[in-house]
Enzyme design. Structure first.
Site, PDB file in Angstrom:
ATOM      1  N   LYS A  54      -8.801  -1.497  -1.336  1.00  0.00           N
ATOM      2  CA  LYS A  54      -7.545  -0.550  -1.714  1.00  0.00           C
ATOM      3  C   LYS A  54      -6.991  -1.317  -2.787  1.00  0.00           C
ATOM      4  CE  LYS A  54      -3.822   2.019   0.612  1.00  0.00           C
ATOM      5  NZ  LYS A  54      -3.244   1.828   1.893  1.00  0.00           N
ATOM      6  N   SER A  89      -2.309   6.512   3.432  1.00  0.00           N
ATOM      7  CA  SER A  89      -2.453   6.331   1.866  1.00  0.00           C
ATOM      8  C   SER A  89      -3.774   5.758   1.477  1.00  0.00           C
ATOM      9  CB  SER A  89      -1.290   5.349   1.447  1.00  0.00           C
ATOM     10  OG  SER A  89      -1.357   3.985   2.009  1.00  0.00           O
ATOM     11  N   SER A 144      -1.724   4.496   7.689  1.00  0.00           N
ATOM     12  CA  SER A 144      -2.476   4.851   6.360  1.00  0.00           C
ATOM     13  C   SER A 144      -3.890   4.398   6.413  1.00  0.00           C
ATOM     14  CB  SER A 144      -1.791   4.073   5.213  1.00  0.00           C
ATOM     15  OG  SER A 144      -0.517   4.804   5.017  1.00  0.00           O
TER      16      SER A 144
END
Length: 488
Positions: free
Chosen positions: A78, A153, A177
């Site tokens: 990420k 996210s 997330s």
């Protein structure tokens, strides 16, 4: 394609000499080249770096160097996890082009275990979002239906695993997330006990909530990742002073007491999701678990509590992005304050500005105790309620998301509707508890199938129990083996 093996099997194939790391990485990069344009899951490609790493690992293996547990496994990171010299922009214009000088501890441990980063994933800006639509660098798409959200996210990390680009990815979980996108994309995602995995090198959103979490096709791979990632880190004072975890070899759910909260199956839950979850609960029972209904009334206030605390911490953490030290700088009116205001207005997206403003308000003079102080009291009450529940049950089970994946654009005009996506994941985050989402089945929406996730939550420190139970569920079902057509 052999690259579609899970991480555990792929590492074993490399270690035994059945295939070279180079062959796996070339297959992975070819697959990324072919599928990624339909997903927008990846923000930064690391093709040359991955090839060099593969050659190095094969050379070490030929010289007899012992392979690590993730030897040659391609991974995606990420974009809020630092990798030295690689752009880490957190999905934000304000950090476009930023290349950190150091590597996050979680990433260092992946590298030490033999993993090969092949890309940096797209994400909601500064991890603020539940749909993947808040990135400044394009909207990630769900591999099951590319008109729908993959969740957020950790949108890009999850879509990459679901589409079969890589068997393992790292995300971060502040209020759900990792677990929410795992549910919407039909993969397995784990949020550890707070402090189990180091946050050093994870760009902060809400420091008392943020946790690095792995995403994979199977719980077996999550367990392997946790063994690699967990353990004390002197650079992060919030890590638990404990050694890395070793998986719990539970092969049955016999004797396990699982609580099912009434609030998790109440109004607001899509009827089709309820049907899938009730079938999954029946599977748990058939596998030997003893189910009992419990009440967690504080769930009702979890979302407002979370959005007061998380935005307050975001307001503080994001104050460093001011155009003075690094990142974007706008000129403004020529004054220091004008430059800072212009930089933040130009660099932050609408959702980040909304949360920073809210967080600044709840911390302001005259309102701090009324809002932030009260939210801390509610958090303590919710944590106590969950702790009391775990004196009667070993785990808590329910849906991960109240709905299947929703169409892109459906909730962007209504932030409150978007925030309710996290209704079932936020309680474990506020209490710092370990929780996993695993595929539990599918619902039909028009002409497409959409995954539904089952969430298992454990008491603080019971990470291996949560994952062992999830693995036993997967061994009794086949939901996690389903793949979207895009991954073929």
């Amino acid at each position: 394609m052999s690259v579609e093996l899970d991480a555990t099997a792929l590492a074993a194939a490399h270690a035994s000499g059945q295939r070279t790391v180079r062959a796996t990485i070339e297959e992975t990069l070819e697959r990324v080249e072919r599928i990624e344009p339909e997903l927008d899951a990846l923000a930064v490609r690391l093709d040359d770096r991955a090839r060099a790493r593969a050659a190095e690992l094969d050379r070490w293996h030929a010289l007899g160097r012992p392979p690590g547990p993730l030897f040659g496994v391609p991974v995606v990171l990420k974009s809020n996890l630092c990798l030295a010299g690689v752009e880490t922009h957190c999905g934000s214009r304000i950090l476009a082009g930023h290349r950190p000088a150091y590597t996050a501890t979680a990433v260092e441990r992946l590298l030490a275990a033999g993993a090969v980063p092949v890309a940096i994933a797209n994400m909601d800006e500064f991890a603020m979002g539940s749909s993947g639509e808040n990135s400044a660098f394009g909207v990630a798409r769900n591999p099951w239906d590319r008109t729908r959200s993959p969740g957020g996210s950790s949108s890009g990390s999850t879509a990459a695993v679901a589409a079969g680009l890589v068997p393992l990815a790292l995300g971060s979980d502040t209020g759900g997330s990792v677990r929410l996108p795992a549910a919407l994309c039909g993969v397995s995602g784990f949020k550890p006990t707070y402090g189990r995995i180091s946050r050093f090198g994870l760009v902060a959103f809400g420091s008392s909530l943020d946790q690095v979490g792995p995403l994979a096709r199977s719980v077996r791979d999550l367990e392997l990742a946790l063994e690699v990632l967990s353990g004390h880190d002197e650079r992060d004072a919030t890590t638990l002073p404990e050694p890395p975890l070793v998986r719990e070899w539970r092969s049955t759910l016999a004797g396990l007491r699982i609580g099912v909260p009434d609030e998790y199956l109440g109004p607001g839950l899509d009827a089709r999701v309820r049907e899938v979850i009730e079938a999954a609960l029946a599977e748990l029972e058939r596998a030997g678990a003893a189910l009992t209904r419990i009440a967690l009334p504080a769930t009702e206030v979890a979302i407002p509590c979370y959005y007061v605390l998380a935005t307050a911490e975001a307001s503080s953490n994001l104050a460093r992005f001011d155009g003075v030290r690094y990142g974007l700088r706008a000129e403004g009116d020529g004054s220091l304050q004008g430059m800072i205001a212009a930089t933040r207005a130009a660099g932050f997206g609408e959702e980040v500005l909304r949360r920073v403003l809210l967080g600044t308000f709840v911390l302001s003079h005259g309102y701090r105790e009324a809002w932030y102080g009260k939210a801390q009291e509610v958090r303590a009450s919710l944590s106590a309620e969950l702790s009391e529940a775990f004196t009667r049950v070993d785990l808590i089970a329910g849906p991960t998301s109240p709905t299947p994946a929703f169409p892109l654009g459906e909730r962007t005009a209504d932030p409150l509707a978007m925030y309710l996506s996290d209704l079932l994941t936020v309680p474990a985050s506020l209490a710092g508890l370990p929780a996993v989402s695993v595929p539990a089945g599918h619902v039909i929406e028009g002409e497409v199938e959409l995954p539904v996730g089952l969430q298992l939550i454990g008491p603080r420190g019971a990470d291996t129990r949560v994952l062992a139970a999830a693995r036993a569920f997967q061994e009794a079902t086949t939901h996690h083996r389903r793949r979207p057509a895009l991954s073929a």
